[in-house]
Design an enzyme around this catalytic site. Structure first.
Site, PDB file in Angstrom:
ATOM      1  N   TYR A  41      -4.453  -1.073  -3.606  1.00 13.77           N
ATOM      2  CA  TYR A  41      -4.915   0.391  -2.992  1.00 13.77           C
ATOM      3  C   TYR A  41      -6.481   0.453  -2.813  1.00 13.77           C
ATOM      4  O   TYR A  41      -7.066   0.900  -1.661  1.00 13.77           O
ATOM      5  CB  TYR A  41      -4.475   1.414  -4.024  1.00 13.77           C
ATOM      6  CG  TYR A  41      -3.161   1.937  -3.643  1.00 13.77           C
ATOM      7  CD1 TYR A  41      -2.997   3.158  -3.432  1.00 13.77           C
ATOM      8  CD2 TYR A  41      -2.087   1.179  -3.650  1.00 13.77           C
ATOM      9  CE1 TYR A  41      -1.555   3.727  -2.988  1.00 13.77           C
ATOM     10  CE2 TYR A  41      -0.785   1.624  -3.310  1.00 13.77           C
ATOM     11  CZ  TYR A  41      -0.455   2.762  -3.064  1.00 13.77           C
ATOM     12  OH  TYR A  41       0.738   3.397  -2.649  1.00 13.77           O
ATOM     13  N   HIS A 101       1.444   5.946   4.827  1.00 15.15           N
ATOM     14  CA  HIS A 101       0.869   7.303   4.418  1.00 15.15           C
ATOM     15  C   HIS A 101      -0.220   8.069   5.354  1.00 15.15           C
ATOM     16  O   HIS A 101      -1.256   8.470   5.025  1.00 15.15           O
ATOM     17  CB  HIS A 101       0.429   7.502   3.091  1.00 15.15           C
ATOM     18  CG  HIS A 101       1.731   6.980   1.929  1.00 15.15           C
ATOM     19  ND1 HIS A 101       2.296   8.045   1.454  1.00 15.15           N
ATOM     20  CD2 HIS A 101       1.867   5.758   1.507  1.00 15.15           C
ATOM     21  CE1 HIS A 101       2.990   7.392   0.358  1.00 15.15           C
ATOM     22  NE2 HIS A 101       2.960   5.954   0.549  1.00 15.15           N
ATOM     23  N   ASN A 122       5.136   9.721  -5.240  1.00 12.90           N
ATOM     24  CA  ASN A 122       5.877   9.898  -4.024  1.00 12.90           C
ATOM     25  C   ASN A 122       6.864  10.973  -4.805  1.00 12.90           C
ATOM     26  O   ASN A 122       6.683  11.600  -5.686  1.00 12.90           O
ATOM     27  CB  ASN A 122       6.949   8.808  -3.739  1.00 12.90           C
ATOM     28  CG  ASN A 122       6.264   7.638  -2.867  1.00 12.90           C
ATOM     29  OD1 ASN A 122       5.270   8.055  -2.015  1.00 12.90           O
ATOM     30  ND2 ASN A 122       6.436   6.486  -3.360  1.00 12.90           N
TER      31      ASN A 122
END
EC number: 1.11.1.6
Length: 505
Positions: free
Chosen positions: A339, A56, A129
């Site tokens: 993350y 990303h 997404n």
């Protein structure tokens, strides 16, 4: 004095006497090391670039407002949903997945759909997404996906062989691959696509009753997509087409909106569900679990500085608020670590102090984290000279037991369970998705697949045809024809030795 009128200084405030001529020994002589502005300018420049996201990397973002339109308080006591009409400031970041920061926006790829809500109970990040499913359901495969879709270590080029060898080695990937090869594989821009939380989350109410939920965000602009041919033309002239479209639409007051929905499944329904309800490669059918409207968000303000707000935006599913919780979804569980860890590497341990990441709904002055020190701890005075341990006589850092979540349901012994023994229903849902397409849309799936598999070896092509055929015979025959392979030459009923079964040995 306005910012536009300000005279040049160094970073510590010293006035700069000459910004165009370096200090030298004589008019043609070598540079002097005492030219402090030159040294400062170059050393700052040498460090301007921070590590890009591993996935990303190419993103666009904007600020906006979320508004509650329907009452869902019977499912959750999260204050963001406490009353109809309640508004919450938010930030959204959209992205391509596989490409680097300079990648073209109109590539055939999944799009990231990450939302940050600045609620009065802390930041809530929903990291999703533009597709409701993913390529696999166990996070141990995530690093391999990254390597397969990025650059080859020998050629340093994106390699379709690596990509398709990995995808076709996982039959559960067919659902996501079918979406990617369909019309929705290249959204026209960011405003004309849906978003999904993808994972299964949970909500709980004041009574401690828990339900499982999936989040959906339906664009109010309508769905619009690009063909391979049109996308290629756009990429040839504008690699930032989606970013440009979003920025310019907001600048002229054409604010994009999305409607938030949830699907709800009770714990009892989950126990009796046909498939694993926490499997990220599958959807919940809408006729069984209908969409329930929650609210809408509008993006209405562009960032003043891309680096400050978009590049430094940090999302993590661990940023969750009371009334919302996780699920046994293995991919979600893996991302709970990955993350935040990636953001601490990329931006530093105190990245929560960067303005776009601050808990604005709570107020930075009102938070009381136990963390101290670390690189660039600047915003909260590092909690000053007060008590920095617990327990203490002052009540500082006391817990807030009123926010305890209801017990989380789990079962079984800790073990590396074989996921394929638990569920091998790989092809039902991609088959249903294929049959929902119009005849023209099916033909485009065949053509897009052939385009994407250019240069891929026949054994990998045959593996993909076999999976498509198991989803629907028409799907397999159409892909085979587009690839120029005689489907009668393929053993359609069994897997060969190069499939996932061999990978596990």
């Amino acid at each position: 004095m306005s910012r536009q009128d300000k005279k040049l200084t160094g970073v510590f405030g010293h006035p700069v006497s000459d910004r165009e001529n370096s200090m030298t020994a004589g008019p043609r002589g070598p540079l002097l090391m005492q030219d402090i502005y030159f040294l400062e300018q170059m050393s700052q420049f040498d460090r301007e670039v921070i590590p890009e996201r591993r996935m990303h990397a190419k993103g666009s973002g904007a600020f906006g407002t979320f508004t509650v339109t329907k009452d869902i308080t019977k499912y959750t006591n999260a204050k963001i949903f406490s009353e109809i009409g309640k508004q919450t400031e938010m930030f959204a970041r959209f992205s391509t997945v596989a490409g680097e920061r300079g990648a073209a926006d109109a590539e055939r790829d999944i799009r990231g759909f990450a939302l940050k809500f600045y609620t009065e109970e802390g930041n809530w990040d929903l990291v999703g997404n533009n597709t409701p499913v993913f390529f696999f359901r166990d996070p141990k495969l995530f690093v391999s996906l990254n390597r397969a879709v990025k650059r080859d270590p020998r050629t340093n080029m994106r390699d379709a062989q690596n990509n398709w060898d990995f995808w076709t080695g996982l039959p559960e990937a067919l659902h996501q691959v079918t979406i990617l090869m369909s019309d929705r594989g290249i959204p026209k821009d960011l405003r004309h696509m849906h978003g999904f939380g993808s994972h299964t989350y949970s909500m709980y109410n004041d009574s401690g009753e828990r339900v499982w939920v999936k989040f959906h965000f339906r664009t109010q602009q309508g769905i619009e997509n690009l063909t391979d041919e049109v996308a290629a033309e756009i990429i040839a002239t504008d690699r930032d087409s989606s970013q440009r479209d979003l920025f310019e639409a907001i600048e002229k007051g054409d604010y994009p909106k999305w409607t938030m929905y949830i699907q709800v499944m009770t714990e009892e329904q989950a126990k009796n569900h046909k498939d694993n309800p926490f499997d990220l490669t599958k959807v919940w059918y809408h006729d069984e679990y209908p969409l329930i409207e929650v609210g809408e968000f509008e993006l209405n303000r562009n960032p003043d500085n891309y680096f400050m707000d978009v590049e430094q935006a940090a999302f993590a599913p661990t940023n969750i608020i009371p009334g919302l919780d996780f699920s046994p979804d293995k991919m979600l569980q893996g991302r709970l670590f990955s993350y935040g860890d990636a953001q601490r590497y990329r931006l530093g341990v105190n990245h929560w102090q960067i303005p776009v990441n601050q808990p604005k709904g709570v107020g930075i002055e009102n938070i009381c984290p136990f963390s101290r020190d670390g690189q660039m701890r600047v915003v909260d005075n590092n909690q000053g000279g007060g008590t920095h341990y617990y327990p203490n006589n002052h009540g500082k850092f006391d817990s807030q037991p009123e926010y305890k979540k209801p017990p989380f349901p789990t079962d079984g012994y800790g073990y590396e369970y074989n996921q394929r023994q638990d569920d091998d229903n790989y092809f039902e849902q991609p088959g249903k998705l294929f049959r929902l397409q119009s005849e023209d849309a099916k033909e485009r799936i065949f053509t897009n697949t052939a385009n994407a598999m250019e240069g891929v070896t026949d054994d990998v092509k045959r593996r993909h045809i076999r999976h498509c055929y198991k989803a629907d015979p028409e799907y397999g025959k159409g892909v085979a024809k587009a690839l120029g392979i005689d489907i009668n030459s393929i053993d359609l009923e069994t897997e060969n030795d190069e499939t996932y079964e061999n990978f596990e040995k």
